[in-house]
Each structure stands twice: as structure tokens, then as C-alpha cells.
Design a protein around this motif. Structure first.
Motif, short mmCIF file in Angstrom:
data_model
loop_
_atom_site.label_atom_id
_atom_site.label_comp_id
_atom_site.label_asym_id
_atom_site.label_seq_id
_atom_site.Cartn_x
_atom_site.Cartn_y
_atom_site.Cartn_z
N ASN A 75 0.86 -1.18 0.00
CA ASN A 75 0.00 0.00 0.00
C ASN A 75 0.90 1.24 0.00
O ASN A 75 1.50 1.59 1.01
CB ASN A 75 -0.91 -0.01 1.23
N ASP A 77 -0.06 4.35 -0.54
CA ASP A 77 -0.75 5.57 -0.18
C ASP A 77 -0.50 5.98 1.27
O ASP A 77 -0.71 7.13 1.63
CB ASP A 77 -2.25 5.43 -0.40
N GLU A 78 -0.05 5.08 2.10
CA GLU A 78 0.11 5.37 3.53
C GLU A 78 1.58 5.50 3.96
O GLU A 78 1.87 5.46 5.14
CB GLU A 78 -0.54 4.25 4.34
N ASP A 106 -0.25 8.04 13.89
CA ASP A 106 -1.09 6.91 13.44
C ASP A 106 -2.21 6.64 14.34
O ASP A 106 -2.88 6.93 15.02
CB ASP A 106 -0.27 5.62 13.32
#
Length: 106
Positions: A75, A77-78, A106
Motif C-alpha cells: 500500500n 498511499d500510507e 497513526d
């Protein structure tokens, strides 16, 4: 006898032939010395045979589709961009600070 004295006085024989011998002989000599340099570099680059087998096996076993599938699972995007420590900063302390900042956000 006369011919030998005449040749010794001739400027071409006295200066030209030794100059040509120096230039041509020097090029052959330099070629030999540079060849020694390149041969030594080849010897230094050789890997341990067992390590070379492992490296070659890894190069051949990588398949483009498999790597693409691995990248699709990640992933992207994070992710967070973490700056590395400056030369004057303590790297372990700086890494702890960065990790603590990430866990707080987070």
C-alpha cells in the motif's frame, strides 16, 4: 670509414632516429604497463566462487511478473517520508524520535 663519419654528422641520424625509437618504444612500453593495470583490476573484481554462484542464481530467478505482484500488494498511499540523520546528529537518537512521531500520528 668515411661513411660512418658522415652518418655521425647527419642531423637526421643523430637526432631523428633516436627520437623515433623513443616515441615508438614508449608507446609499446606504456601499453604493457597499462595492460598490467587492467589485469590487476580484473583480478580484484573476481568474486568468491560460492558467492558468485549465489549471485548468478539470484539474477536468473527474478521474474518480472512476480516482482510486479509484490509491488501491487504494497500500500503506497500510507507511506511517510522520513529524513535521515545529518552527519552531526546521533543517528540512533534521531531514529527513535522519528519513530515516536510516526506512532503518535497513526
Amino acid at each position: 670509414m668515411f661513411n660512418l663519419k658522415a652518418l655521425q654528422k647527419n642531423r637526421t641520424v643523430k637526432y631523428g632516429i633516436p627520437m623515433l625509437l623513443l616515441v615508438i618504444g614508449g608507446s609499446f612500453g606504456l601499453r604493457e604497463f597499462t595492460q598490467i593495470r587492467y589485469d590487476a583490476q580484473k583480478i580484484k573484481r573476481r568474486l568468491d566462487p560460492s558467492l558468485e554462484v549465489r549471485v548468478n542464481a539470484q539474477k536468473q530467478s527474478v521474474i518480472l511478473e512476480e516482482e510486479y505482484e509484490k509491488l501491487k500488494e504494497i500500500n503506497l498511499d500510507e507511506w511517510k517520508n522520513i529524513r535521515g540523520p545529518r552527519p552531526w546528529e546521533d543517528s540512533k537518537e534521531y531514529q527513535k524520535q522519528q519513530r515516536s512521531r510516526l506512532s503518535k500520528t497513526d
